[in-house]
Design an enzyme around this catalytic site. Structure first.
Site, mmCIF file in Angstrom:
data_model
loop_
_atom_site.group_PDB
_atom_site.id
_atom_site.type_symbol
_atom_site.label_atom_id
_atom_site.label_comp_id
_atom_site.label_asym_id
_atom_site.label_seq_id
_atom_site.Cartn_x
_atom_site.Cartn_y
_atom_site.Cartn_z
ATOM 1 N N SER A 243 5.509 16.745 1.964
ATOM 2 C CA SER A 243 5.641 16.771 0.512
ATOM 3 C C SER A 243 4.622 15.811 -0.093
ATOM 4 O O SER A 243 3.937 15.078 0.611
ATOM 5 C CB SER A 243 7.050 16.347 0.083
ATOM 6 O OG SER A 243 7.261 14.970 0.369
ATOM 7 N N LYS A 244 4.524 15.827 -1.416
ATOM 8 C CA LYS A 244 3.576 14.942 -2.097
ATOM 9 C C LYS A 244 3.884 13.483 -1.771
ATOM 10 O O LYS A 244 2.991 12.646 -1.709
ATOM 11 C CB LYS A 244 3.638 15.177 -3.605
ATOM 12 C CG LYS A 244 3.138 16.548 -4.026
ATOM 13 C CD LYS A 244 3.249 16.734 -5.528
ATOM 14 C CE LYS A 244 2.834 18.133 -5.950
ATOM 15 N NZ LYS A 244 2.978 18.332 -7.409
ATOM 16 N N ARG A 245 5.165 13.173 -1.571
ATOM 17 C CA ARG A 245 5.544 11.793 -1.269
ATOM 18 C C ARG A 245 5.323 11.439 0.189
ATOM 19 O O ARG A 245 5.328 10.270 0.555
ATOM 20 C CB ARG A 245 7.022 11.565 -1.628
ATOM 21 C CG ARG A 245 7.319 11.657 -3.116
ATOM 22 C CD ARG A 245 8.782 11.351 -3.376
ATOM 23 N NE ARG A 245 9.097 11.428 -4.808
ATOM 24 C CZ ARG A 245 10.304 11.200 -5.301
ATOM 25 N NH1 ARG A 245 11.296 10.889 -4.496
ATOM 26 N NH2 ARG A 245 10.508 11.293 -6.602
ATOM 27 N N ARG A 246 5.162 12.461 1.033
ATOM 28 C CA ARG A 246 5.030 12.191 2.460
ATOM 29 C C ARG A 246 3.774 12.871 3.013
ATOM 30 O O ARG A 246 3.847 13.690 3.925
ATOM 31 C CB ARG A 246 6.277 12.668 3.213
ATOM 32 C CG ARG A 246 7.484 11.789 2.984
ATOM 33 C CD ARG A 246 8.593 12.124 3.955
ATOM 34 N NE ARG A 246 9.180 13.427 3.682
ATOM 35 C CZ ARG A 246 10.197 13.602 2.853
ATOM 36 N NH1 ARG A 246 10.720 12.589 2.224
ATOM 37 N NH2 ARG A 246 10.686 14.803 2.649
ATOM 38 N N ALA A 248 1.409 14.997 1.884
ATOM 39 C CA ALA A 248 0.802 16.278 1.500
ATOM 40 C C ALA A 248 -0.227 16.038 0.406
ATOM 41 O O ALA A 248 0.067 15.425 -0.613
ATOM 42 C CB ALA A 248 1.874 17.246 1.008
#
Length: 462
Positions: A243-246, A248
């Protein structure tokens, strides 16, 4: 059958890695069977959709080389078509207007939760024989809901997961048109796939729960069903959904970081598909092999080290002039202008085997054009008093000799004999003074890349 696939990103952000992989599978499947690949922009989320995101999606597709045969089509340009189908469904009784307010829906869910029930629309505005509907409230704009079959099963043979079956009792009457006149995703995607004659849909498995609604809408319209293939998610290094937080980032960010598109395609393809034990393959090979089989049912994990390894392979195989052009762009972004592409091409040929990305290659090439400052510890370790006389003598010879690798190597050999030195003493000193680092490829080849005047100037410090 004329195979037609599509990719339909939403322009509310960048083209992320999962969508890029889905686009690759859809493109390769269409190319394998001689069909068409369609690009559709699902931009009905007007408040969050941006032209910047559209441009980024188009740039990413172009960089990856995923040429589309039709499109891009924009959903916001098809509103008249959606409204016409809605009117048809209202007339046929496969859809109906619902006047529930948001407050009523919230209260409905609270009551269901209190009873320990699954929260869902209770059908209070759904027409039934003999049922008396509530009076139409004033000032409330209705939504339009799809009249989902109340019994039976929705089943399909998924291209990835195999047979899937979901009871109609598990799904409720979906909103297909909002009060502002915008269609919802599950409705618009059906009309688009129907009108565009899409035969095969590859997408992430987060869409599995949407598929029963879509199948039922297809059937209510008497439209042919496409085949669905739901690909597992991509996990980050921590084993959680990418994800954007992890970790990506956008596809184009990998371009900016110096990855080659053929490496990205190769790596993305292997994140959920295989052809025997093949790890490295070009686009044309994938097209020959990709027939929709051998798609993984389990999530794949993003591995930056594996991507770097794949990219390093393609860096070594890449045309030197092409790499020089990419390095020129990287250096330009740093404010370093390069006029002589021949020099940069020779540098790419010499340094590329040591690099995993174009950015690393630019790091090597930059020393040819900008001043360097050797580290004090490198000067102390490699440029001692014993080697300085040889360097001074070489500097003088460099002013007049033919400037090529063979002649530079001969001059260095002469200096070794004249001053009683070994190459492990002289070469690191030259590297530190000229290149700013104690390790490089063969120093005679590296020096030949430089403008003679720059080498002589950098040796002045001795």
């Amino acid at each position: 059958m004329n195979v037609r696939t599509r990719i339909a990103p939403s322009p509310t952000g960048f083209l992320h890695l999962g969508t890029a992989r889905t686009a690759l599978y859809s493109w390769a499947y269409a190319r394998h069977f001689g069909g068409q690949f369609v690009l559709r922009i699902e931009d009905t989320d007007v408040q969050r959709s941006t032209q910047e995101s559209v441009d980024q999606i188009l740039d990413a597709m172009k960089w990856l080389g995923l040429e589309y045969d039709e499109g891009p089509f924009y959903q916001t340009q098809r509103l008249e078509r959606y409204h016409a189908v809605i009117e048809q469904m209202l007339a046929e009784g496969t859809a109906y207007k619902c006047y529930c307010t948001p407050e009523e829906l919230d209260a409905m869910r609270e009551e269901q939760r209190a009873r320990g029930e699954k929260t869902r629309y209770d059908g209070r505005w759904r027409p039934e024989p003999g049922k008396v509907l509530p009076p139409v409230p004033e000032g409330v704009k209705p939504v339009v809901r799809f009249r989902n079959p109340p019994q039976g099963m929705v089943a399909w043979d998924d291209l990835v997961k195999g047979p899937i079956m979901i009871s109609n009792t598990e799904i409720d009457d979906l909103i297909i048109l909002r009060p502002d006149g915008m269609p919802t995703y599950n409705f618009a995607v059906v009309i688009d796939d129907w009108d565009m004659k899409i035969t095969h849909v590859f997408r992430g498995d987060e869409h599995i729960n949407n598929t029963p609604w879509q199948i039922n809408i297809f059937r209510a319209l008497g439209a042919p069903l496409p085949r669905f293939g739901h690909c597992p998610i991509i996990l980050g290094e921590d084993g959680l959904k990418l994800s954007k937080r992890r970790g990506a980032v956008s596809v184009t960010a990998y371009q900016e970081a110096g990855y080659l598109p053929e490496a990205m395609l190769n790596y993305l393809a292997r994140l959920g598909w295989s052809h025997g034990d093949e790890e490295l393959f070009l686009r044309d090979q994938m097209v020959r092999w990709f027939d929709g089989s051998h798609l993984a049912k389990s999530p794949a994990q993003w591995d930056p080290a594996k991507l770097a390894w794949v990219n390093a392979h393609y860096m070594k195989a890449a045309d030197d002039a092409r790499l020089a052009g990419l390095v020129q762009q990287q250096l330009a972004s740093r404010g370093v202008a390069v006029g002589d592409l021949d020099q940069l091409t020779r540098a790419a040929a010499l340094f590329k085997d040591r690099c995993t990305t174009v950015v690393e290659l630019a790091d090597w090439a930059e020393m040819l054009y900008v001043p360097i400052t050797p580290r004090d510890e490198d000067l102390q370790a490699h440029v001692g008093e014993a080697v300085k006389p040889a360097i001074r003598a070489l500097r003088e010879r460099f002013e007049t000799l033919e400037w090529d690798k063979a002649t530079i190597a001969a001059a260095m050999k002469q200096a070794l004999g004249e001053f009683g030195l070994k190459m492990p003493q002289l070469a690191p000193a030259l590297r530190v003074l000229v290149c700013g680092r104690p390790q490089t490829p063969s120093i005679d080849a590296v020096l030949a890349l430089f403008d003679r005047k720059i080498v002589i100037e950098r040796l002045q410090s001795t």
